[in-house]
Design an enzyme around this catalytic site. Structure first.
Site, PDB file in Angstrom:
ATOM      1  CE  LYS A 190      -1.726   2.459   3.132  1.00 36.61           C
ATOM      2  NZ  LYS A 190      -1.754   4.230   2.347  1.00 36.61           N
ATOM      3  N   GLY A 242       7.096   4.555   8.045  1.00 36.62           N
ATOM      4  CA  GLY A 242       6.340   5.790   8.425  1.00 36.62           C
ATOM      5  C   GLY A 242       6.551   6.492   9.532  1.00 36.62           C
ATOM      6  CB  SER A 243       4.500   8.682  11.453  1.00 41.63           C
ATOM      7  OG  SER A 243       3.272   7.963  11.726  1.00 41.63           O
ATOM      8  CB  THR A 244       7.633   7.264  15.836  1.00 41.84           C
ATOM      9  OG1 THR A 244       8.857   7.307  15.186  1.00 41.84           O
ATOM     10  CG2 THR A 244       7.793   6.550  16.963  1.00 41.84           C
ATOM     11  N   GLY A 247       3.508   3.419  13.609  1.00 42.72           N
ATOM     12  CA  GLY A 247       4.463   2.338  13.804  1.00 42.72           C
ATOM     13  C   GLY A 247       4.120   1.592  15.029  1.00 42.72           C
ATOM     14  CD  GLU A 264      13.261   3.692   7.585  1.00 38.63           C
ATOM     15  OE1 GLU A 264      13.178   4.892   8.129  1.00 38.63           O
ATOM     16  OE2 GLU A 264      13.139   3.793   6.264  1.00 38.63           O
ATOM     17  CB  CYS A 298      12.956   8.988   7.970  1.00 41.94           C
ATOM     18  SG  CYS A 298      12.816   7.918   6.761  1.00 41.94           S
ATOM     19  CD  GLU A 395      10.481  12.237  11.805  1.00 42.18           C
ATOM     20  OE1 GLU A 395       9.761  11.588  11.859  1.00 42.18           O
ATOM     21  OE2 GLU A 395      11.541  11.808  10.562  1.00 42.18           O
TER      22      GLU A 395
END
Ligand code: ADP
Length: 485
Positions: A190, A242-244, A247, A264, A298, A395
């Site tokens: 996706k 993607g974003s933490t 995740g 990641e 990132c 971030e």
């Protein structure tokens, strides 16, 4: 002191990449079982060009029923075809996909730039060639897994659900698909909702390569589609970039299931400049590390640490160089900083610019003009930032650099490691011993020395702490898709 007026002195005539050779359909359906299929509920969303806010194409919105179909196709392809095929044959398909990507590289680069906003120089010279190189690299491994892991019995995992972000759309798709296929798995991928087009172009390439149906399925949609994929009971592995925050959500939702996971996530890389560094190269590395690609990386070098003795000169040269950066039409070959990927992301960046000022850091922005339409941000420095500032800890994912100084090696190691993240770092010095000392003490998955943001399919990439776990790329990237006895 001689000071050049770069702004009025360095004007370039526009050099816009042609878009006539690209082929975009008005509407893209879901790529399931080797065919483009309409979504069950008939819903579509629009993907736009962030540099001018113009609509590019309608893209299918996949819901749970579509995810089910895609996973079913991937399972059937895994059981009946792909896991039974001799590995050398699997490798041939990967080589074929790589070559087709090269043949269509110019078209892919232009579409990547139109859909995502990154400068054509980046997509043409970095993203697309690297994406093809990942297929070439992993194609070579397909029939050599027993040499990669001697005395083990590497076996594919099954069906992998892969979810990728918008900062390197085609490259991330290649990072995920190539090692999964080389190791005998099938996939449902996706792409991000703001940058689905090059993944859908890749689906066309995959069709052209005559890859057996169902080995790669590409479904489009936003977070809910991703969540349906993550929670599907017949998925054996999730690979997420993607974003933490997302995740962590994924980690929670698959806890207690046998699904394997690699994550990641975000980063807040330290770029460390010592007094003995080659200053001009370091300044170029800082610029490359945070401003090129709009800071949408990132592993962007978003925290700068300068040793006190050279702080003034580095900052002066940095400001001068920032004044020469061209922000604007991403399709123009002169452009250094393209469009911010979405309105949402621009709002996030602007929110942090305010936070930084409110926290008391000193803001410097280049004085360049930015287009009225589209989403753009001037390259920005925050001077006199401190460890506790949110602009240092969080971030931002934009062209915003927080600058701090340091005196000793011990101090900078402590400061650089004082972050929830640990994806990458950079060190600039003339001394090899300093490099080795730092690289062993930095809690970061990748540490670049006297360079920054360099990638190669053969070298592993991944993070520590809240930047995730598991490695992609190189030999390590193979093991993430294998069960081993
Ligand atoms: P960013 O902040 O960089 O956009 P996200 O983590 O929101 O990063 O998005 C990365 C990818 O994850 C995108 O493809 C997005 O659609 C997808 N995604 C967002 N929310 C979820 C979720 N809850 N479960 C699975 N995937 C998700």
């Amino acid at each position: 002191m001689l000071s050049l007026d770069f702004k009025s002195g360095w004007n370039y005539a526009p050099a816009t990449e042609d878009t006539k050779h690209i082929q975009l359909k008005e509407q893209y359906d879901l790529f399931i079982d080797g065919r483009f299929e309409k979504p069950e509920k008939g819903k579509y969303f629009s993907t736009i060009n962030p540099s001018n806010e113009e609509h590019l194409a309608k893209v299918a919105l996949a819901d749970t029923a579509d995810v089910n179909k895609a996973v079913k196709a991937a399972r059937a392809a895994y059981t009946n075809v792909w896991s039974k095929m001799p590995a050398a044959e699997r490798g041939k398909y990967l080589f074929r996909i790589a070559r087709l990507m090269q043949e269509r590289a110019r078209e892919l680069a232009v579409i990547e730039t139109m859909d995502g906003g990154k400068p054509i120089r980046e997509s043409r010279d970095i993203d697309i060639p690297l994406a093809a190189n990942h297929f070439f690299y992993y194609a070579g491994w397909a029939d050599k897994l027993q040499y990669a892991f001697p005395n083990r019995k590497p076996q594919p995992i099954g069906v992998a659900g892969q979810i990728i972000p918008w900062n390197f759309p085609l490259l991330m798709a290649a990072w995920k698909i190539a090692p999964a296929l080389a190791t005998g798995n099938t996939v449902v991928l996706k792409p991000a909702e703001t940058t689905p087009l090059t993944a859908l172009k890749l689906a066309e390439i995959i069709q052209e390569s005559e890859l057996p149906h169902g080995v790669v399925n590409i479904i489009t949609g936003a977070g809910a589609t991703g969540a349906a994929l993550v929670n599907h009971p017949d998925i054996n592995k999730i690979a997420f970039t993607g974003s933490t925050d997302v995740g962590k959500l994924i980690q929670k939702s698959i806890a207690g299931t046998p699904k394997k996971l690699t994550l990641e996530l975000g980063g807040k890389a330290a770029n460390i400049i010592f007094e003995d560094a080659p200053i001009d190269q370091a300044v170029e590395g800082i610029i490359n590390g945070i401003f090129f690609n709009q800071g949408h990386v990132c592993c962007a070098g978003s925290r700068l640490f300068i040793q006190e003795g050279v702080a003034d000169i580095v900052i002066r040269k940095l400001k001068d160089r920032m004044e020469t950066l061209i922000v604007g039409n991403p399709l123009d070959k002169n452009t250094d900083i393209g469009a911010i990927n979405s309105k949402n992301q621009l709002e996030t960046i602007n929110k942090y610019l305010k936070i930084g000022k409110d926290e008391g850091a000193e803001l410097f922005q280049s004085s360049c003009d930015i287009p009225k339409k589209g989403f753009f941000c001037r390259p920005t420095l925050f001077l006199n930032a401190s460890q506790s500032h949110r602009i240092v800890q969080e971030e931002i994912f934009g062209p915003v650099l927080a600058v701090q100084t340091f005196r000793t090696v011990e101090e900078v190691i402590e400061k650089a490691n004082n972050t929830p993240y640990g994806l990458s770092a950079g060190v600039w010095t003339d001394k090899g011993s300093k490099i080795f000392n730092l690289t062993t003490k930095m809690r970061a998955g990748v540490v670049w020395a006297n360079t920054f943001n360099k990638f190669d399919p053969a070298s592993p990439f991944g993070g520590y702490k809240e930047s995730g776990f598991g490695r992609e790329g190189g030999l390590h990237g193979l093991s993430a898709y294998l069960n081993m006895e």
